[in-house]
Design a protein around this motif. Structure first.
Motif, short mmCIF file in Angstrom:
data_model
loop_
_atom_site.label_atom_id
_atom_site.label_comp_id
_atom_site.label_asym_id
_atom_site.label_seq_id
_atom_site.Cartn_x
_atom_site.Cartn_y
_atom_site.Cartn_z
N GLN A 178 69.05 42.97 60.70
CA GLN A 178 69.08 43.67 59.40
C GLN A 178 69.87 45.05 59.44
OE1 GLN A 178 64.83 44.16 58.49
NE2 GLN A 178 65.21 45.23 56.87
N LYS A 179 71.02 44.89 58.78
CA LYS A 179 71.77 46.10 58.66
C LYS A 179 71.18 47.19 57.82
CE LYS A 179 75.01 44.33 61.25
NZ LYS A 179 75.38 44.55 62.47
N SER A 180 71.36 48.71 58.16
CA SER A 180 70.89 49.67 57.42
C SER A 180 72.08 50.82 57.36
CB SER A 180 69.80 50.48 58.13
OG SER A 180 69.30 51.48 57.67
N HIS A 181 72.26 51.02 56.03
CA HIS A 181 73.28 52.03 55.78
C HIS A 181 72.56 53.30 55.00
CE1 HIS A 181 76.67 54.10 53.82
NE2 HIS A 181 77.52 53.42 54.90
N ARG A 182 72.56 54.44 55.74
CA ARG A 182 72.01 55.70 54.82
C ARG A 182 72.66 56.73 54.90
NH1 ARG A 182 66.48 57.04 57.63
NH2 ARG A 182 66.44 58.20 55.27
N HIS A 183 72.42 57.45 53.68
CA HIS A 183 73.21 58.83 53.73
C HIS A 183 72.17 59.61 53.31
CE1 HIS A 183 75.20 62.07 51.04
NE2 HIS A 183 76.20 61.60 51.80
N ILE A 184 72.24 60.64 54.15
CA ILE A 184 71.18 61.82 54.38
C ILE A 184 71.96 63.00 53.85
CG2 ILE A 184 69.56 63.00 55.78
CD1 ILE A 184 69.80 60.69 57.86
N PRO A 185 71.70 63.69 52.69
CA PRO A 185 72.26 64.76 52.20
C PRO A 185 71.68 66.07 53.07
CG PRO A 185 71.31 63.68 50.31
CD PRO A 185 70.60 63.11 51.67
N TYR A 186 72.69 67.03 53.28
CA TYR A 186 72.13 68.09 53.95
C TYR A 186 71.05 69.03 53.30
CZ TYR A 186 76.34 67.93 56.58
OH TYR A 186 77.50 67.38 57.47
N GLN A 187 71.04 69.08 52.11
CA GLN A 187 69.70 69.43 51.37
C GLN A 187 68.45 68.87 51.57
OE1 GLN A 187 70.55 72.23 49.40
NE2 GLN A 187 72.75 72.26 49.71
N ARG A 188 68.44 67.76 51.99
CA ARG A 188 67.26 67.04 52.25
C ARG A 188 66.71 67.38 53.61
NH1 ARG A 188 64.30 62.78 50.21
NH2 ARG A 188 63.19 61.44 51.43
N VAL A 189 67.41 67.75 54.68
CA VAL A 189 66.86 68.13 56.01
C VAL A 189 66.43 69.27 56.01
CG1 VAL A 189 67.53 68.12 58.25
CG2 VAL A 189 68.71 66.36 57.00
N HIS A 190 65.26 69.31 56.38
CA HIS A 190 64.42 70.71 56.65
C HIS A 190 64.08 71.17 57.96
CE1 HIS A 190 63.93 71.25 52.30
NE2 HIS A 190 63.62 69.86 51.96
N ASN A 191 64.32 70.41 58.74
CA ASN A 191 64.08 70.76 60.30
C ASN A 191 64.98 70.00 61.13
OD1 ASN A 191 62.74 71.83 62.68
ND2 ASN A 191 60.95 70.18 62.62
N VAL A 192 65.48 70.43 62.04
CA VAL A 192 66.40 70.06 63.20
C VAL A 192 65.74 70.07 64.38
CG1 VAL A 192 68.65 69.77 64.22
CG2 VAL A 192 68.38 70.13 61.65
N ALA A 193 65.07 68.90 64.95
CA ALA A 193 64.24 69.21 66.36
C ALA A 193 65.22 68.68 67.61
CB ALA A 193 63.01 68.55 66.04
N LEU A 194 65.22 69.63 68.48
CA LEU A 194 65.81 69.17 69.63
C LEU A 194 64.86 68.89 70.71
CD1 LEU A 194 68.43 69.98 67.99
CD2 LEU A 194 69.37 71.05 70.04
N HIS A 195 65.25 67.94 71.63
CA HIS A 195 63.93 67.61 72.57
C HIS A 195 64.79 67.25 73.92
CE1 HIS A 195 61.77 64.59 75.15
NE2 HIS A 195 60.70 65.42 74.79
N GLN A 196 64.45 68.17 75.01
CA GLN A 196 65.16 68.08 76.30
C GLN A 196 64.10 67.89 77.35
OE1 GLN A 196 68.06 71.14 76.89
NE2 GLN A 196 69.53 69.64 77.77
N SER A 197 64.02 66.82 77.89
CA SER A 197 63.14 66.55 78.93
C SER A 197 64.02 67.02 80.18
CB SER A 197 62.45 65.21 79.24
OG SER A 197 63.81 64.35 79.58
N LEU A 198 63.30 67.09 81.47
CA LEU A 198 63.86 67.27 82.72
C LEU A 198 65.30 66.15 83.02
CD1 LEU A 198 63.89 69.10 85.18
CD2 LEU A 198 62.39 67.53 86.22
N LEU A 199 65.13 65.22 82.62
CA LEU A 199 66.12 64.00 82.90
C LEU A 199 67.30 64.31 81.80
CD1 LEU A 199 66.88 61.46 84.51
CD2 LEU A 199 65.90 60.03 82.56
#
Length: 502
Positions: free
Chosen positions: A88-109
């Motif tokens: 099931q193919k998905s093609h999404r366009h996410i405008p910058y104006q829609r993004v309100h949070n950028v979460a970065l996750h870094q475990s020990l690995l």
């Protein structure tokens, strides 16, 4: 196709995730089956059909790996385009104006491999706009800066076409000593101990591991030849051991979660990073803060500290470690007031004009626990005789609690900010901008109508079900209706008519 080693720039070609991405997808899928596997190993009865379930899980892991190989993304001038899916193919366009949070996750690995998970969150929905597991750390930071520069709260462009990035300012930094205090104050260890007890009980190991300790402690007290006093000493020592163990566990969990906590401000965006083994970083625009919750429990006051949590208009849950809900886990009252005053767009903090509740509010706080104490005393007396009447000693305690609570509780509305305060040992302030209230509800139970009271409930976006709601309880009915109409006049949504509780 652009390779993962090339820098992220708008207008480039499609990109894959990091070459080690398949490994982290596999680990994430295996985590989903870790608990069922442990239960089968410790409590299984050898039924062969249970292994078929694990085989089905292996098929899901294979499907997830295939999904990784079909994941592509492209950075454009107005947003990010993502193609994914095997069948099931998905093609999404996410405008910058829609993004309100950028979460970065870094475990020990993640840190060993020099990669990070990136999650793009919007103001609505139950899932993030995109999850990239994983990108190189350089690409993750580049994507974060790109979204921040192009997003809704991006700085304005000057006449020469250049955009000057605002300077970053540290609003709150928690040294290790403060994190240790947070662990001593909080009850994080209680949740972990309860989960451990549940797992041991499920595996029929509770009697083997815990009961001998309890028996030895009680026997030691009896061997001191102090009759019932020795038994009490043994029980008290056992209780002391568990209290100390839970506090040490709470400190360990606080260090793992909040070590190196730093809250920074860059332009109109807030960013927080924390974590000892797993480093987490989340950011959001200041404008997305919907409501504030300030807490000062008994242990907080002993240490001279307070804690601040916020509700935001982005998808996070109370249990999501990557959210920016804990805006200031621990700080002195002076530092906390200064932080709130700086971040609150309107109004003034701390608020000055606090108004009292209904003069019979203490009765509403006292009646139910008092009746419950009398019923408990009656039941204990029925089964155990006169010693059961000791439960009536709770009645004066509940009376003092109700009186102190009513004297402290109140509400205030100043310069577009509505605030409520409650508590006696554990004090809380809950407040929000009036313009961010989504709905108003006026509620009256039969007891409220008898006393001429009403409760005004104010709902905001992103409210956590685990935090107290923004509400004013035990207001005089006429005052509650007048306040509802006053607040509704400054809202975009109409007020909800009063409803009667069943």
């Amino acid at each position: 196709m652009t390779t993962a080693s090339e820098s992220i720039n708008p207008g480039g070609g499609e990109r894959r995730l990091h070459p080690w991405s398949w490994l982290f997808v596999l680990i994430q899928q295996l985590k989903s089956f870790a608990l069922p596997l442990l239960v089968l190993l410790f409590t299984g009865r050898g039924n062969s059909w249970e292994l078929w379930g694990l085989a089905g899980g292996g098929v899901l892991v294979l499907v997830s790996l295939l999904q990784y190989f079909f994941y592509r993304f492209r950075v454009e001038g107005d947003g990010i385009v993502i193609r994914s899916g095997v069948f099931q193919k998905s093609h999404r366009h996410i405008p910058y104006q829609r993004v309100h949070n950028v979460a970065l996750h870094q475990s020990l690995l993640h840190r060993v491999f020099g990669v990070a998970e990136v999650r793009l969150e919007s103001a609505g929905g139950m899932k993030p706009e995109a999850e990239m597991r994983v990108l190189s750390l350089a690409d993750a930071h580049a994507l974060e800066e790109l979204v921040r520069a192009q997003g809704a709260d991006a700085p304005s462009t000057g006449e020469d076409g250049a955009t000057a990035a605002p300077e970053s300012r540290v609003l709150l930094s928690m040294p290790t000593t403060e994190v240790i205090k947070l662990g001593l104050i909080s009850n994080r260890g209680v949740v972990a101990v309860a989960a451990a007890f549940g797992l041991l009980a499920q595996a029929d190991m509770l009697d083997v591991l815990v009961e001998p300790w309890a028996r030895d402690a009680v026997d030691w007290g009896r061997n001191q030849h102090l009759d019932w006093i020795g038994w009490l000493i043994g029980a008290a020592l056992l209780l002391l051991f568990f209290v100390v163990a839970m506090r040490l566990l709470s400190v360990a969990l606080a260090l793992l979660q909040f070590h190196g906590f730093t809250l920074t401000e860059q332009g109109r965006r807030l960013s927080a990073q924390r974590g000892l083994l797993t480093r987490l970083r989340a950011n959001m625009p200041r404008s997305r803060i919907q409501a504030w919750s300030l807490r000062e429990g008994l242990l907080y006051r002993w240490f001279g500290r307070q804690g601040l949590r916020v509700d935001s208009a982005s998808i996070d849950t109370a249990n999501d470690q990557r959210s920016l809900r804990d805006l200031a886990p621990l700080a002195t009252p002076t530092a906390m007031d200064a932080l709130i005053q700086h971040l609150l767009p309107v109004g003034r903090w701390p608020m000055q004009a606090w108004r009292r509740l209904h003069y019979r509010a203490w009765r509403r706080q006292f009646t139910f626990p008092a009746v419950l104490s009398v019923v408990l005393a009656g039941a204990l007396t029925w089964f155990h005789g006169l010693p059961g009447l000791a439960a009536l000693a709770l009645v004066p305690v509940f009376l003092v609690r109700a009186i102190v609570w009513a004297r402290y509780a109140g509400w205030s509305e100043e310069a577009g900010v509505i605030a409520v305060r409650e508590g006696w040992l554990d004090k809380r302030w809950r407040f929000a901008e009036v313009r961010k209230i989504q709905s108003l509800s006026l509620m009256q139970s039969p007891i409220d109508r008898y006393h001429g009271m009403a409760t005004l409930l104010m709902d905001t976006v992103g409210a956590s079900p685990f935090d107290p709601p923004l509400r004013i309880r035990y207001l005089p009915a006429e005052e509650a209706m007048a306040l509802r109409d006053q607040l509704a006049a400054t809202m975009d949504t109409p007020a909800i008519p009063a409803r009667t509780a069943a």
